[in-house]
Design a protein around this motif. Structure first.
Motif, mmCIF file in Angstrom:
data_model
loop_
_atom_site.group_PDB
_atom_site.id
_atom_site.type_symbol
_atom_site.label_atom_id
_atom_site.label_comp_id
_atom_site.label_asym_id
_atom_site.label_seq_id
_atom_site.Cartn_x
_atom_site.Cartn_y
_atom_site.Cartn_z
ATOM 1 N N LEU A 101 1.063 -0.817 -0.261
ATOM 2 C CA LEU A 101 -0.474 0.094 0.086
ATOM 3 C C LEU A 101 0.750 0.994 -0.149
ATOM 4 N N ARG A 102 1.618 1.232 0.937
ATOM 5 C CA ARG A 102 2.490 2.266 1.144
ATOM 6 C C ARG A 102 3.351 2.603 -0.598
ATOM 7 N N GLN A 103 3.680 1.565 -1.229
ATOM 8 C CA GLN A 103 5.035 1.592 -2.045
ATOM 9 C C GLN A 103 4.075 2.317 -3.376
ATOM 10 N N GLY A 104 2.441 1.747 -3.516
ATOM 11 C CA GLY A 104 1.983 2.030 -4.353
ATOM 12 C C GLY A 104 1.366 3.452 -4.205
ATOM 13 N N LEU A 141 -5.395 7.413 -3.716
ATOM 14 C CA LEU A 141 -5.708 7.869 -2.427
ATOM 15 C C LEU A 141 -4.466 8.565 -2.537
ATOM 16 N N ARG A 142 -3.735 9.038 -3.311
ATOM 17 C CA ARG A 142 -2.697 9.941 -3.590
ATOM 18 C C ARG A 142 -3.123 11.562 -3.011
ATOM 19 N N GLY A 143 -4.508 11.660 -3.533
ATOM 20 C CA GLY A 143 -4.660 13.457 -3.240
ATOM 21 C C GLY A 143 -4.928 13.811 -1.817
ATOM 22 N N VAL A 144 -5.397 12.474 -0.894
ATOM 23 C CA VAL A 144 -5.225 12.128 0.064
ATOM 24 C C VAL A 144 -4.090 12.374 0.679
#
Length: 205
Positions: free
Chosen positions: A30-33, A173-176
């Motif tokens: 998840l973190r890498q994504g 989720l990048r915007g978050v």
């Protein structure tokens, strides 16, 4: 519905139920994504590792783990140490402003470090041998000589679908995570999960 298709669907369902959970490996993917950092290599390592473990279980190699429980003991302590170390690193990232950038800068991992980390999180986890090799392998073999391989194919497909969705879907989720506080919360959550898993491994009978 043919018996082969039934076995494949059963394997897909069980495979997903074993990997779709909050854990060290999923937290790392998840973190890498979210960072869009070495996503393909990380996803490939996870999916290929699962495929190897699933095939090993279906082939009956699980009896080795049953006959030599000392292997799991060694993996338990090595895995606990690895998880504790990674958890502490995540905690340090949460406290360090330089580690909170949502882009690919900051203290991102090199490709080698990312691959070695996901290999460690996967292969040093004793639960993967109990769940993927023993449990899944045992259930697969109830589907008969041919059906077990369809079951394995379904489980492998489930692994590929999950890690691909997790790794590449995380960018939504990048915007978050454009906000530093979101990265702080994520790293705190990762630290808690990793350290809790390490403690559970040490305390389990």
């Amino acid at each position: 519905m043919t018996s082969a298709l039934q076995a494949a669907i059963a394997g897909l369902g069980l495979g997903l139920s074993l990997i779709v959970a909050i854990g060290a490996q999923n937290a790392f993917v998840l973190r890498q994504g979210i960072r869009r950092e070495h996503v393909l290599p990380v996803v490939l390592v996870c999916a290929l590792s699962d495929a190897v473990l699933i095939i090993a279980g279906v082939s009956g190699i699980g009896f080795v783990v049953e006959r030599f429980p000392v292997v799991l003991v060694v993996l338990r302590w090595a895995g606990a140490a690895f998880l504790l170390g990674y958890g502490l690193l995540a905690a340090r990232r949460a406290l360090a402003p330089s580690g909170l950038a949502a882009d690919r800068g900051g203290n991102g991992l090199s490709l080698r470090a990312a691959v070695l980390t996901v290999v460690g999180l996967t292969w040093l986890n004793p639960h993967v041998y109990l769940d993927t090799v023993l449990l899944l392998g045992s259930i697969a073999n109830t589907h008969g000589e041919v059906g077990r391989w369809w079951f394995a194919a379904g489980a492998v497909l489930g692994s590929i679908l999950w890690f691909t969705a997790l790794g590449y879907g995380a960018r939504l989720l990048r915007g978050v995570f454009a906000k530093p506080v979101a990265w702080r919360i994520l790293d705190v959550a990762i630290a808690v999960v990793m350290i809790a898993l390490a403690i559970m491994l040490v305390l389990r009978p």
